[in-house]
Design a protein around this motif. Structure first.
Motif, PDB file in Angstrom:
ATOM      1  N   THR A  12      47.306 -12.242  -5.587  1.00  8.36           N
ATOM      2  CA  THR A  12      48.017 -12.464  -4.321  1.00  8.36           C
ATOM      3  C   THR A  12      49.525 -12.539  -4.565  1.00  8.36           C
ATOM      4  O   THR A  12      49.963 -13.226  -5.476  1.00  8.36           O
ATOM      5  CB  THR A  12      47.539 -13.803  -3.700  1.00  8.36           C
ATOM      6  N   TYR A  13      50.258 -11.865  -3.728  1.00  3.59           N
ATOM      7  CA  TYR A  13      51.732 -11.805  -3.784  1.00  3.59           C
ATOM      8  C   TYR A  13      52.272 -11.157  -5.058  1.00  3.59           C
ATOM      9  O   TYR A  13      53.442 -11.272  -5.369  1.00  3.59           O
ATOM     10  CB  TYR A  13      52.370 -13.189  -3.585  1.00  3.59           C
ATOM     11  N   GLU A  14      51.384 -10.483  -5.794  1.00  4.44           N
ATOM     12  CA  GLU A  14      51.825  -9.793  -7.004  1.00  4.44           C
ATOM     13  C   GLU A  14      52.133  -8.343  -6.628  1.00  4.44           C
ATOM     14  O   GLU A  14      51.512  -7.793  -5.729  1.00  4.44           O
ATOM     15  CB  GLU A  14      50.682  -9.834  -8.020  1.00  4.44           C
ATOM     16  N   PHE A  15      53.087  -7.739  -7.289  1.00  2.00           N
ATOM     17  CA  PHE A  15      53.387  -6.318  -7.037  1.00  2.00           C
ATOM     18  C   PHE A  15      53.732  -5.628  -8.351  1.00  2.00           C
ATOM     19  O   PHE A  15      54.210  -6.277  -9.288  1.00  2.00           O
ATOM     20  CB  PHE A  15      54.529  -6.177  -6.016  1.00  2.00           C
ATOM     21  N   PRO A  16      53.468  -4.321  -8.450  1.00  2.00           N
ATOM     22  CA  PRO A  16      53.764  -3.632  -9.705  1.00  2.00           C
ATOM     23  C   PRO A  16      55.260  -3.339  -9.853  1.00  2.00           C
ATOM     24  O   PRO A  16      55.913  -2.994  -8.877  1.00  2.00           O
ATOM     25  CB  PRO A  16      52.972  -2.322  -9.598  1.00  2.00           C
ATOM     26  N   VAL A  17      55.758  -3.525 -11.056  1.00  2.00           N
ATOM     27  CA  VAL A  17      57.166  -3.237 -11.335  1.00  2.00           C
ATOM     28  C   VAL A  17      57.286  -1.904 -12.058  1.00  2.00           C
ATOM     29  O   VAL A  17      58.125  -1.074 -11.730  1.00  2.00           O
ATOM     30  CB  VAL A  17      57.788  -4.364 -12.197  1.00  2.00           C
ATOM     31  N   GLY A  18      56.422  -1.698 -13.038  1.00  2.00           N
ATOM     32  CA  GLY A  18      56.497  -0.437 -13.776  1.00  2.00           C
ATOM     33  C   GLY A  18      55.600  -0.449 -14.987  1.00  2.00           C
ATOM     34  O   GLY A  18      54.929  -1.438 -15.270  1.00  2.00           O
TER      35      GLY A  18
ATOM     36  N   GLN B 289      48.161  -5.949   0.245  1.00  2.00           N
ATOM     37  CA  GLN B 289      47.499  -7.090  -0.400  1.00  2.00           C
ATOM     38  C   GLN B 289      47.496  -8.328   0.497  1.00  2.00           C
ATOM     39  O   GLN B 289      46.615  -9.160   0.396  1.00  2.00           O
ATOM     40  CB  GLN B 289      48.219  -7.458  -1.712  1.00  2.00           C
ATOM     41  N   ASN B 290      48.559  -8.437   1.306  1.00  2.00           N
ATOM     42  CA  ASN B 290      48.704  -9.663   2.109  1.00  2.00           C
ATOM     43  C   ASN B 290      48.952  -9.276   3.570  1.00  2.00           C
ATOM     44  O   ASN B 290      50.090  -9.047   3.973  1.00  2.00           O
ATOM     45  CB  ASN B 290      49.893 -10.476   1.595  1.00  2.00           C
ATOM     46  N   LYS B 291      47.872  -9.199   4.312  1.00  2.00           N
ATOM     47  CA  LYS B 291      47.964  -8.697   5.696  1.00  2.00           C
ATOM     48  C   LYS B 291      48.797  -9.597   6.603  1.00  2.00           C
ATOM     49  O   LYS B 291      49.255  -9.162   7.657  1.00  2.00           O
ATOM     50  CB  LYS B 291      46.553  -8.546   6.298  1.00  2.00           C
ATOM     51  N   ASN B 292      48.985 -10.875   6.211  1.00  2.00           N
ATOM     52  CA  ASN B 292      49.752 -11.779   7.070  1.00  2.00           C
ATOM     53  C   ASN B 292      51.242 -11.774   6.768  1.00  2.00           C
ATOM     54  O   ASN B 292      52.009 -12.456   7.441  1.00  2.00           O
ATOM     55  CB  ASN B 292      49.237 -13.217   6.911  1.00  2.00           C
ATOM     56  N   THR B 293      51.627 -11.058   5.706  1.00  2.00           N
ATOM     57  CA  THR B 293      53.046 -11.032   5.344  1.00  2.00           C
ATOM     58  C   THR B 293      53.776 -10.044   6.246  1.00  2.00           C
ATOM     59  O   THR B 293      53.277  -8.940   6.498  1.00  2.00           O
ATOM     60  CB  THR B 293      53.194 -10.624   3.858  1.00  2.00           C
TER      61      THR B 293
ATOM     62  N   ARG C 200      54.326 -15.658   4.861  1.00  2.00           N
ATOM     63  CA  ARG C 200      55.477 -15.165   4.090  1.00  2.00           C
ATOM     64  C   ARG C 200      56.193 -14.057   4.846  1.00  2.00           C
ATOM     65  O   ARG C 200      55.561 -13.251   5.541  1.00  2.00           O
ATOM     66  CB  ARG C 200      55.022 -14.685   2.711  1.00  2.00           C
ATOM     67  N   PHE C 201      57.492 -14.048   4.662  1.00  2.00           N
ATOM     68  CA  PHE C 201      58.338 -13.109   5.382  1.00  2.00           C
ATOM     69  C   PHE C 201      59.307 -12.489   4.370  1.00  2.00           C
ATOM     70  O   PHE C 201      59.933 -13.201   3.581  1.00  2.00           O
ATOM     71  CB  PHE C 201      59.105 -13.894   6.453  1.00  2.00           C
ATOM     72  N   VAL C 202      59.372 -11.167   4.346  1.00  2.00           N
ATOM     73  CA  VAL C 202      60.202 -10.510   3.327  1.00  2.00           C
ATOM     74  C   VAL C 202      61.313  -9.710   4.010  1.00  2.00           C
ATOM     75  O   VAL C 202      61.039  -8.866   4.865  1.00  2.00           O
ATOM     76  CB  VAL C 202      59.351  -9.573   2.428  1.00  2.00           C
ATOM     77  N   VAL C 203      62.547 -10.009   3.632  1.00  2.00           N
ATOM     78  CA  VAL C 203      63.689  -9.264   4.175  1.00  2.00           C
ATOM     79  C   VAL C 203      64.113  -8.256   3.103  1.00  2.00           C
ATOM     80  O   VAL C 203      64.406  -8.633   1.969  1.00  2.00           O
ATOM     81  CB  VAL C 203      64.870 -10.216   4.484  1.00  2.00           C
TER      82      VAL C 203
END
Ligand SMILES: Nc1ncnc2c1ncn2[C@@H]1O[C@H](COP(=O)(O)OP(=O)(O)OP(=O)(O)O)[C@@H](O)[C@H]1O
Ligand SMILES: [Mg+2]
Length: 489
Positions: A202-208, A249-253, A328-331
Motif C-alpha cells: 500500500t502506498y508503494e510505487f516503483p522508482v526504477g 493501488q489506492n482507489k481512495n487516493t 491521502r491526497f497527492v499534489v
C-alpha cells in the motif's frame, strides 16, 4: 637446528595442504550458496568417472602408463583416490574460481591505489569474497581497511572504470568491518516496461530498476518527491507511472495534477474519477488555497481525535460519524518553475500565497496524508522554493546539462555523467544514491489500467474553481519554460 628446519618444512607443507583444501572448498561453498556451481557439467563428469571406476577402466589405463606403480592398491588410499576422481570436476571448477579471484585482487589493488583508498600506513581494502547473486549481478565483499563507507561510494567510479564493472550499490557491515559492492558486468537495461507488479504494498510505487533490484519507495516513508532533469530526460513519463501506480493501488487516493506546460502532460488524466487536472497557474493558485483549508481542517480534526497522523487515525477502532475526508491526497506539479517564478501569468502576491501553501504541504503534509511531487527542469533557488526543496525527501534526477544543476539537486555531479538513455536517473533517498532505469508506461495503456475517462466525473469542487477562473484562464498567457524543440516533451 636440523630439527627446527624439519618443523619449518612440515609447517609449510601443512599450510600449503590446508590452503589447497580450504581455498577450493570455500569456492565450492559459495558456488552452492549462490547456486552458480555448474551442477550439470560437474555431475556429468562425476558420472563418467563413476563408470570408469566401476568397470575398472582406470586400472587398465594405469597398466600402460610409466607410473603404474602409483595406482593406489591400499584400501584407504583407494577410497581417497575414488573420491578425488569422482569430485575432480568440482575441485577444478573451484580452483579456476580462486585463480580468477586472485587476478581480480591484483586489479583491485591497482584500482584502490589510483582511487586513493590506501591508508597512511599502506593498508588497502582486501577482497574477502566475490560471487554471483543472480544471473547478472555479483557481490564483492571487501575489508574496509579503516575507511568509512562514504569513501568507497565516492571512489566507486574509479573502481568501475578500472575493473570494467558497473556498481549498483555499496553497503557496509560495521560488525564485520566489511563493505559490499553489488555490481555487474552488464549495463542497466535501457528500457523497463511498467507493470503494476513492480510494487505491491500500500502506498508503494516503483522508482526504477537497477541491475540487481527493482527499487520502490513508499509515500509513508518518502512523502514528498522532487523530480529533476533537463528536457527529454523522462520527468513527465516518471510522474505518469507514479500517478497511475498510486491510483490503481489506492482507489481512495485523490490527485491534483498541476500541469504548467499548457496542459499537455496531464490531459490524459482529465475527466477521470480520482484526478483533477489544472492547466494554468491562476487555477492552480485557487486550488492550492482550497488545499490550505483542507490542511487546517485535517490538523484540527486529528488534534481533536488525539491522533498524531492519518495512519494513527486509520488504525483507530472507533471513528466518529462526522469524520472529515482524510484520504491521502497527492499534489503533482509538472514544471514547478512556472509556479515559483512570479510573472505575467500570475500576480506576485498570488504566487507568494501559492508558495506558502506548497511550503506548508511540504512541512506538514506527511502527518496529514497530503503529499507533494514536484518536477522541474530548473532546480535553482529562484525556480524552486528552498524550504519546499528541503522537505522533498525522495529525489529522482534525470540527466542534467551541467555539474552546477546536478550539484543543486544531488550534491554531486552524478546526473551529468548519466548515459544519454531516456528514463535513466539517479535515485536519492536520504544519503543513498543509486542509478536506475525508470519504468516506461505508454500513454495508450492508461485506459486499461485506470479505466476510461468519464465526462460526468468532474468533481463539483473542481468545477466551481474552474468556472470561477475560466475567464482569467483564457487571458492567462502561459509560455512553457521547456525547450519547445522537443516534440515528445
Ligand atoms: N523510462 C523511460 N523509458 C523509455 N523511454 C522514456 C522513458 N522516459 C522517457 N522516455 C522517452 O523520452 C521522451 C521524453 O520524456 P519526458 O516527456 O518524460 O521528458 P521530460 O523530462 O518530461 O521533458 P520536458 O522537461 O521537456 O517536459 C518520452 O516521450 C519517451 O519517449
Ligand atoms: Mg515533461
Amino acid at each position: 637446528m636440523q630439527n627446527s628446519n624439519g618443523f619449518d618444512k612440515a609447517a609449510i607443507i601443512i599450510d600449503t595442504l590446508f590452503k589447497f583444501i580450504s581455498i577450493p572448498s570455500k569456492e565450492i561453498f559459495y558456488g552452492i550458496k549462490s547456486r552458480t556451481i555448474p551442477w550439470t557439467f560437474c555431475s556429468a563428469w562425476a558420472g563418467i568417472f563413476c563408470l570408469i571406476l566401476f568397470f575398472k577402466i582406470d586400472h587398465y589405463f594405469f597398466q600402460y602408463l610409466p607410473f603404474r606403480k602409483l595406482y593406489p592398491y591400499h584400501p584407504i588410499l583407494y577410497k581417497i583416490y575414488c573420491f578425488s576422481l569422482v569430485t575432480c570436476s568440482f575441485w577444478l571448477w573451484s580452483l579456476n574460481q580462486a585463480r580468477l579471484k586472485k587476478q581480480k585482487l591484483s586489479t583491485l589493488t591497482a584500482a584502490f591505489k589510483s582511487a586513493g583508498l590506501v591508508s597512511k600506513i599502506g593498508r588497502l581494502p582486501n577482497l574477502v569474497s566475490d560471487y554471483p547473486i543472480d544471473g547478472t549481478t555479483r557481490k564483492m565483499r571487501l575489508t574496509n581497511a579503516g575507511f568509512p563507507v562514504t569513501s568507497f561510494k565516492d571512489q566507486s567510479r574509479f573502481v568501475e572504470s578500472e575493473l570494467g564493472i558497473f556498481i549498483d550499490e555499496v553497503r557496509e557491515d560495521r560488525e564485520t568491518r566489511t563493505v559490499d559492492y553489488i555490481y555487474s558486468h552488464f549495463p542497466i537495461p535501457s528500457e523497463i516496461i511498467y507493470s503494476p507488479d513492480l510494487a505491491s504494498k500500500t502506498y508503494e510505487f516503483p522508482v526504477g530498476q537497477t541491475r540487481a533490484n527493482t527499487i520502490t519507495a513508499n509515500l509513508k516513508s518518502c512523502p514528498h518527491l522532487l523530480v529533476a532533469g533537463q528536457t527529454g530526460g523522462g520527468k513527465s513519463t516518471f510522474l505518469r507511472q507514479v500517478i497511475v501506480h498510486l491510483a490503481i493501488q489506492n482507489k481512495n487516493t485523490h490527485f491534483l495534477l498541476i500541469d504548467l506546460k499548457g496542459g499537455l502532460e496531464f490531459s490524459l488524466f482529465e475527466n477521470r474519477k480520482q484526478f483533477e487536472v489544472v492547466p494554468s497557474v491562476k487555477v492552480a493558485i485557487a486550488h492550492l488555497n482550497k488545499i490550505e483549508t483542507k490542511i487546517n481542517q485535517r490538523l484540527e480534526f486529528l488534534k481533536a481525535q488525539d491522533c498524531k497522523d492519518v495512519d494513527a487515525y486509520y488504525s483507530k477502532a472507533n471513528k466518529p460519524k462526522d469524520a472529515i475526508d482524510l484520504n491521502r491526497f497527492v499534489v503533482v506539479i509538472d514544471e514547478a518553475a512556472e509556479m515559483f517564478l512570479a510573472g505575467h501569468h500570475a500576480k506576485a502576491n498570488e504566487v507568494q500565497q501559492a508558495r506558502g501553501v506548497l511550503s506548508k504541504i511540504a512541512r506538514q503534509g506527511r502527518a496529514l496524508g497530503i503529499h507533494l511531487i514536484v518536477a522541474t527542469q530548473r532546480p535553482d533557488v529562484k525556480s524552486l522554493d528552498p524550504q519546499v526543496k528541503a522537505n522533498l525527501v525522495g529525489v529522482i534526477c534525470f540527466q542534467m546539462m551541467n555539474d552546477a544543476s546536478s550539484i543543486a539537486v544531488l550534491g554531486n555531479g552524478r546526473a551529468t555523467d548519466l548515459p544519454k538513455v531516456p528514463g535513466r536517473a539517479i535515485w536519492k533517498n536520504g544519503a543513498d544514491m543509486i542509478e536506475v532505469q525508470t519504468p516506461y508506461l505508454a500513454p495508450e495503456l492508461l485506459d486499461s489500467l485506470i479505466g476510461k475517462p468519464d465526462n460526468t466525473s468532474k468533481s463539483k469542487e473542481a468545477a466551481d474553481v474552474d468556472s470561477k477562473h475560466s475567464n482569467e484562464e483564457v487571458t492567462a498567457d502561459i509560455e512553457p519554460l521547456h525547450d519547445s524543440s522537443n516534440p515528445k516533451g
